[in-house]
Design a protein around this motif. Structure first.
Motif, short mmCIF file in Angstrom:
data_model
loop_
_atom_site.label_atom_id
_atom_site.label_comp_id
_atom_site.label_asym_id
_atom_site.label_seq_id
_atom_site.Cartn_x
_atom_site.Cartn_y
_atom_site.Cartn_z
N PHE A 1 0.52 -1.19 0.08
CA PHE A 1 0.02 0.04 0.05
C PHE A 1 0.78 1.42 0.11
O PHE A 1 1.82 1.23 0.48
CB PHE A 1 -0.60 -0.04 1.84
N CYS A 2 0.20 2.62 -0.16
CA CYS A 2 0.95 3.86 -0.53
C CYS A 2 1.49 4.56 0.42
O CYS A 2 2.34 4.77 0.99
CB CYS A 2 0.51 4.15 -1.79
N GLY A 3 0.26 3.94 1.63
CA GLY A 3 0.11 4.60 2.56
C GLY A 3 -0.47 6.44 2.44
O GLY A 3 0.18 7.39 3.91
N GLU A 4 -0.63 7.04 1.53
CA GLU A 4 -0.54 8.19 1.47
C GLU A 4 -1.93 8.55 1.17
O GLU A 4 -3.02 9.46 0.66
CB GLU A 4 0.12 8.87 0.30
N CYS A 5 -3.01 7.32 0.17
CA CYS A 5 -4.06 8.18 -0.56
C CYS A 5 -4.44 7.81 0.78
O CYS A 5 -4.72 7.60 1.51
CB CYS A 5 -4.71 7.39 -1.19
N GLU A 6 -6.47 8.71 -0.20
CA GLU A 6 -7.50 8.54 1.23
C GLU A 6 -7.49 7.70 1.78
O GLU A 6 -8.05 7.45 3.30
CB GLU A 6 -8.64 9.42 0.56
N PHE A 7 -7.79 6.01 1.62
CA PHE A 7 -8.20 5.37 2.03
C PHE A 7 -7.19 4.72 3.29
O PHE A 7 -7.37 4.28 4.76
CB PHE A 7 -8.41 4.02 0.60
N CYS A 8 -5.39 4.64 2.95
CA CYS A 8 -4.67 4.52 3.34
C CYS A 8 -4.15 5.16 5.01
O CYS A 8 -4.32 4.33 5.88
CB CYS A 8 -3.00 5.08 2.78
N LEU A 9 -4.82 6.17 5.05
CA LEU A 9 -5.24 7.53 6.28
C LEU A 9 -5.86 7.14 6.64
O LEU A 9 -6.16 7.46 7.43
CB LEU A 9 -5.35 9.57 5.47
N LEU B 1 -7.55 -0.55 1.12
CA LEU B 1 -8.65 -0.50 -0.14
C LEU B 1 -7.64 0.32 -0.90
O LEU B 1 -7.68 1.40 -1.78
CB LEU B 1 -9.44 0.63 0.17
N CYS B 2 -6.42 0.26 -0.99
CA CYS B 2 -5.23 1.28 -1.21
C CYS B 2 -5.82 1.58 -2.96
O CYS B 2 -5.51 0.47 -3.58
CB CYS B 2 -3.75 0.85 -1.09
N VAL B 3 -5.63 2.95 -3.72
CA VAL B 3 -5.30 2.80 -4.52
C VAL B 3 -4.50 2.97 -5.50
O VAL B 3 -4.83 2.49 -6.69
CB VAL B 3 -6.20 4.48 -4.74
N LYS B 4 -3.38 2.60 -5.54
CA LYS B 4 -2.00 1.97 -5.70
C LYS B 4 -1.33 0.89 -5.10
O LYS B 4 -0.40 0.54 -5.22
CB LYS B 4 -0.50 3.33 -5.19
#
Ligand SMILES: [Zn+2]
Length: 342
Positions: free
Chosen positions: A92-100, A106-109
């Motif tokens: 996961f990216c840790g930065e997208c709205e779902f990660c936050l 659900l990470c978009v990246k």
């Protein structure tokens, strides 16, 4: 280092044991010396080219990884060489709205180890440091490789996607599978009555050994009637489902009023025709579950350390034997998990 790589898709696909360059960690990355890597249905889909994602070949498969940190990239401060770790496979990216929001699943990246990038059927694997979870001392690499993905999938389903109450009835589809064997144990720990399906006597015996209260033979056409009988015709509150297709429709026949099916897979078919009338009249729910968050892995491994949940391991293979491990999973004779030890 040595790695087993998929060269061409197929069932079976062409795999080769190859000597490839050692991975070098970049900023925020680590290299893990793989000690055990579990085999999953996802690996078979990747092998067959049956996933709806574009894949570059050759690719090292394997997404359920446990090992020791071998080397650290720059800006990795929380880990040391030699630390025992399990690896979160849905990166996961840790930065997208779902990660936050803490919804790493659900990470978009999002990327999947062993699909979008090289995985664990190799001596070493390169992963982001953010994907690591500490492996408790009392949990072996083999147990971790059997539970990190399959067990945490079941944990995510039963503690994140739905809320189980003590005394609920839970039907686990395929209790001898990786997800099913963990789901039985987690459901029992949550205080539920558990019914499991199994397609052979050996698989049903395994489900009972793992704690299931009742088992039904899924090769009998009308097995949902058995489930309803066991519950006094009431039906179950939850179904842990990972097959899809006709199995999902039969799961609806087992469902009580207000009940929920939580599903994480579609090995038996990705398209189904739902009967909407009973769904809304009985206020039932169908809930999707994908991957897991690191907290699900952490809790699964904690429970393993506390012996609340154990790994059901069918067979362990060496790295060169990886294609045999794939064959065993494909012919559906597996009881629990198959593991490769590079
Ligand atoms: Zn993200």
């Amino acid at each position: 280092m040595k790695a087993v790589q998929l060269i061409t898709h197929g069932a079976p696909g062409k795999m080769e044991l190859r000597e490839i360059p050692d991975p070098k960690p970049g900023e925020g990355e680590v290299v893990v010396r793989v000690r055990s890597c579990g085999l999953n249905r996802l690996d078979l889909w990747t092998e067959e080219g049956a996933l709806p994602v574009k894949l570059e070949l050759p690719r090292t498969l394997g997404c359920e990884i446990a090992g020791e940190i071998f080397s650290l990239g720059k800006k990795v401060s929380d880990w040391r060489v030699g630390d025992r770790v399990a690896v979160q496979s849905n990166l996961f990216c840790g930065e997208c709205e779902f990660c936050l929001r803490g919804k790493e699943s659900l990470c978009v990246k999002g990327q999947i180890l062993g699909v979008n990038r090289d995985g664990g059927f190799a001596e070493q694997v390169l992963v982001p440091a953010s994907s690591l979870v500490t492996l408790p001392k009392r949990v072996s690499f083999e147990t971790s490789a059997a539970l990190t993905l399959a067990g945490s999938t079941a944990m995510h389903m039963l503690t994140n996607r739905v809320k189980v109450r003590s005394g609920d009835w839970i039907l686990v589809i395929g209790g001898a599978s990786g997800v099913g064997s963990a789901a039985i144990q987690i459901a029992k720990q949550l205080g539920a009555y558990v019914i499991s399906t199994g397609s052979s006597e050996a698989k049903r015996d395994l489900a009972i050994n793992l704690g299931a209260d009742y088992v039904v033979d899924s090769t009998v056409e009308a097995w949902p009637i058995e489930v309803r009988k066991i519950t006094g015709r009431r039906g179950v509150d939850f179904v842990v489902e990972h097959a899809g297709g006709e199995v999902l429709l039969k799961a609806f026949e087992c469902l009580a009023r207000g009940g929920t099916i939580v599903t994480c897979g579609a090995t038996a078919g990705r398209d189904v025709e739902l009967k909407l009338w009973p769904l809304f009249v009985k206020e039932q729910s169908l809930v999707g579950s994908y991957g897991r968050n690191r907290i699900d892995i952490k809790v699964t491994l904690q429970w393993a350390a506390q012996r609340k949940i154990k790994a059901a391991i069918d067979h362990e293979f060496s790295l060169p034997e990886t294609p045999r491990a794939f064959a065993q999973l494909r012919n559906r004779s597996v009881m629990g998990k198959v593991i490769v030890k590079p």
